[in-house]
Every structure is written in C-alpha cells, then in structure tokens.
Design a protein around this motif. Structure first.
Motif, mmCIF file in Angstrom:
data_model
loop_
_atom_site.group_PDB
_atom_site.id
_atom_site.type_symbol
_atom_site.label_atom_id
_atom_site.label_comp_id
_atom_site.label_asym_id
_atom_site.label_seq_id
_atom_site.Cartn_x
_atom_site.Cartn_y
_atom_site.Cartn_z
ATOM 1 N N SER A 91 -32.418 -24.672 -43.227
ATOM 2 C CA SER A 91 -31.858 -23.857 -42.154
ATOM 3 C C SER A 91 -30.374 -24.126 -41.976
ATOM 4 O O SER A 91 -29.837 -25.128 -42.467
ATOM 5 C CB SER A 91 -32.584 -24.151 -40.838
ATOM 6 O OG SER A 91 -32.205 -25.434 -40.361
ATOM 7 N N SER A 92 -29.727 -23.240 -41.253
ATOM 8 C CA SER A 92 -28.345 -23.511 -40.841
ATOM 9 C C SER A 92 -28.360 -24.617 -39.795
ATOM 10 O O SER A 92 -29.342 -24.776 -39.058
ATOM 11 C CB SER A 92 -27.716 -22.251 -40.240
ATOM 12 O OG SER A 92 -27.696 -21.203 -41.191
ATOM 13 N N PRO A 93 -27.298 -25.401 -39.694
ATOM 14 C CA PRO A 93 -27.260 -26.439 -38.656
ATOM 15 C C PRO A 93 -27.227 -25.816 -37.265
ATOM 16 O O PRO A 93 -26.650 -24.746 -37.058
ATOM 17 C CB PRO A 93 -25.969 -27.203 -38.962
ATOM 18 C CG PRO A 93 -25.132 -26.263 -39.750
ATOM 19 C CD PRO A 93 -26.081 -25.412 -40.527
ATOM 20 N N SER A 94 -27.850 -26.461 -36.325
ATOM 21 C CA SER A 94 -27.840 -25.989 -34.942
ATOM 22 C C SER A 94 -26.439 -26.140 -34.361
ATOM 23 O O SER A 94 -25.556 -26.780 -34.950
ATOM 24 C CB SER A 94 -28.824 -26.808 -34.107
ATOM 25 O OG SER A 94 -28.352 -28.148 -33.986
ATOM 26 N N ASP A 95 -26.247 -25.543 -33.204
ATOM 27 C CA ASP A 95 -25.016 -25.808 -32.462
ATOM 28 C C ASP A 95 -24.966 -27.287 -32.094
ATOM 29 O O ASP A 95 -26.003 -27.948 -31.958
ATOM 30 C CB ASP A 95 -24.963 -24.962 -31.188
ATOM 31 C CG ASP A 95 -24.757 -23.483 -31.489
ATOM 32 O OD1 ASP A 95 -24.259 -23.167 -32.578
ATOM 33 O OD2 ASP A 95 -25.110 -22.655 -30.617
ATOM 34 N N MET A 129 -34.438 -19.377 -34.742
ATOM 35 C CA MET A 129 -33.983 -19.535 -36.121
ATOM 36 C C MET A 129 -34.677 -18.607 -37.117
ATOM 37 O O MET A 129 -34.333 -18.586 -38.296
ATOM 38 C CB MET A 129 -34.155 -20.999 -36.565
ATOM 39 C CG MET A 129 -35.584 -21.499 -36.553
ATOM 40 S SD MET A 129 -35.717 -23.264 -36.939
ATOM 41 C CE MET A 129 -35.229 -23.288 -38.642
ATOM 42 N N GLY A 130 -35.684 -17.838 -36.655
ATOM 43 C CA GLY A 130 -36.348 -16.907 -37.557
ATOM 44 C C GLY A 130 -37.281 -17.577 -38.531
ATOM 45 O O GLY A 130 -37.681 -16.965 -39.534
ATOM 46 N N TYR A 131 -37.636 -18.826 -38.263
ATOM 47 C CA TYR A 131 -38.582 -19.541 -39.136
ATOM 48 C C TYR A 131 -39.327 -20.547 -38.276
ATOM 49 O O TYR A 131 -38.727 -21.267 -37.469
ATOM 50 C CB TYR A 131 -37.844 -20.271 -40.260
ATOM 51 C CG TYR A 131 -38.722 -21.194 -41.081
ATOM 52 C CD1 TYR A 131 -39.592 -20.685 -42.041
ATOM 53 C CD2 TYR A 131 -38.696 -22.569 -40.876
ATOM 54 C CE1 TYR A 131 -40.413 -21.519 -42.786
ATOM 55 C CE2 TYR A 131 -39.509 -23.419 -41.619
ATOM 56 C CZ TYR A 131 -40.367 -22.894 -42.575
ATOM 57 O OH TYR A 131 -41.181 -23.729 -43.300
ATOM 58 N N THR A 132 -40.628 -20.596 -38.439
ATOM 59 C CA THR A 132 -41.440 -21.554 -37.692
ATOM 60 C C THR A 132 -41.807 -22.714 -38.612
ATOM 61 O O THR A 132 -42.482 -22.515 -39.633
ATOM 62 C CB THR A 132 -42.727 -20.897 -37.168
ATOM 63 O OG1 THR A 132 -42.381 -19.799 -36.325
ATOM 64 C CG2 THR A 132 -43.551 -21.902 -36.374
ATOM 65 N N PRO A 133 -41.331 -23.920 -38.306
ATOM 66 C CA PRO A 133 -41.640 -25.074 -39.155
ATOM 67 C C PRO A 133 -43.151 -25.304 -39.264
ATOM 68 O O PRO A 133 -43.907 -25.033 -38.325
ATOM 69 C CB PRO A 133 -40.959 -26.233 -38.430
ATOM 70 C CG PRO A 133 -39.876 -25.592 -37.631
ATOM 71 C CD PRO A 133 -40.446 -24.272 -37.192
#
Length: 244
Positions: free
Chosen positions: A106-110, A48-52
C-alpha cells in the motif's frame, strides 16, 4: 518484474520516510503524551481500497525507522506508542504489504505526530520577602516557565492553579479570595493591599492546555513551585513628651 517493481517501490518509500520527520515537525500533533503515558494508533483500512487478510504484513515506520513487520491475524493492527519516548515530536506511518505476491504494498499513510511533553517546570517568585501591614500597593506573585531546552508546539500553553497558606495553615477558597484574585489561571496572583500579618506561602500548580488536542495523562502532567513572604505589623506612632 514483480520483484524488481516491489523493490523499487520500497526504496522510494524508504527515501520518503527519511524526509518525513523534519517536515512533520511543522504539523500540529495528533496527541500529547507525558511521563509514561501512551496512545494507541489504529489504522483505518476502509480508506485504502484494500482489506488486509491474515498473514499480510503491517509495517510501522517510527521517526523514519522501519519497524519489524507485524503479521496480521485479523485483530493486531493497533500500535501502542512506547511509554518511554524521548521528549519532543515523534512521527508514525503505517503501510500494508499483502501476503499475496501478486499484490503491491500500500501507499504510506499520512504522518501522525505524537509529541512527548516534559512535566511542566516552573518557578514562583515575589518582588520581595518582607512587607508591612500598611502596604498600599498590590503584590504580584509570578510563576514562570523554566523549561528552556524544549520549545513547545504552537497552541500549547500553561495554565496555573493558585493556593496559599498563612502560618502553615491552608487558606479556604473564601480566605484565598479575600487575599487576592484567584479567578484567573494565568502566571500571576495579585494580592490585595494591606495584607494581615503572617507568614504566607504561595503555591502554583502548572498544567498544559492544548485546546481540543488530547494530553495523556493530563491529570498528572503537572509542575509545582512556591514562594514565601512575611507580613509584619507596622508599629504605631510614638508620642513625644516635652519636659522642662
């Protein structure tokens, strides 16, 4: 501006989640569960290009319903499905809402599809109940799926393991092979001709097979049914005595 934009994004996200369950039904399940079986769903953050970070919110949407946010502590991202799901398909989607107000969610996951299976429901029947030892045709004992309320997903089928007893005594594998064809795991057991006299009980144990898709728990997700037949000795020929 940030607040309005975030609200708009969540409205759009909620609308998409409303549409997901119906569309997801056509997808192949990622796993099957049966009884009280559960599976764990772990987000892969590397895509996702981001680490929580600590205090971010992990938000799961299940069957289109947004769940209470989980406050991330570094190790609590995994979600375990309920052990009391209703039969049928269930959808799971995850999003991340950063704690930093300057960052967007974030965008929703699949969509992940998890299908809750009912235990197999079967019936076993024979063409008749009484036969003679001179039977010259094979008998076909048939198991049938009696679950008519829930269509099963494409790619899922039932396999059968057959066993039998004679006069209440279980037949050994060799004796069962002498009685009929046990090589197939299909819905039929075909006997040989001229079965020896006795009371026979034929039992089928059905289980699901789904190719490479996981079934949890596969070993106990079974259904059993049986039927009995009686084979009697055919009397020999009578003799006729002629007298004056």
């Amino acid at each position: 501006m940030k607040t309005n934009a975030t609200k708009l994004k969540w409205r759009i996200f909620g609308f998409l989640m409303f549409l997901l369950p119906a569309a997801a039904l056509a997808q192949t399940p990622s796993a099957y569960v049966c009884g009280t079986g559960t599976v764990k769903l772990t987000p892969n953050f590397s895509t996702m290009g981001y680490t929580p970070v600590t205090n971010d919110k992990i938000i799961w949407t299940i069957d289109g319903n947004v769940q209470p946010a989980i406050v991330y502590n570094g190790s609590n991202a995994t979600y375990e499905t309920s052990s009391s799901l209703t039969d049928g398909n269930h959808t799971y989607v995850v999003t991340i809402e950063p704690n930093d107000p300057k960052l967007c969610p974030s965008s929703p996951s699949d969509v992940i599809n998890i299908f809750k299976l009912p235990p197999p429901a079967i019936a076993v029947s024979a063409p008749g109940s009484v036969y003679c030892t001179d039977q010259t045709e094979t008998l076909v004992i048939t198991a049938s799926n009696t679950n008519t309320t829930l269509p099963l997903p494409t790619g899922l089928s039932l396999r059968y393991v057959w066993s039998a007893s004679k006069n209440t005594i279980a037949l050994t594998p060799t004796e069962l092979a002498n009685l009929g064809d046990v090589s197939a795991t299909t819905e039929t057991f075909t006997t040989k001709v001229k079965i020896a006299a006795g009371d026979y009980n034929f039992t089928a144990v059905a289980s699901y097979t789904a190719g490479t898709t996981t079934i949890v728990p596969a070993a106990t997700c079974t259904g059993t049914a049986a039927t009995t037949i009686k084979v009697t000795v055919k009397p020999g020929q009578a003799t006729i005595t002629v007298t004056p």
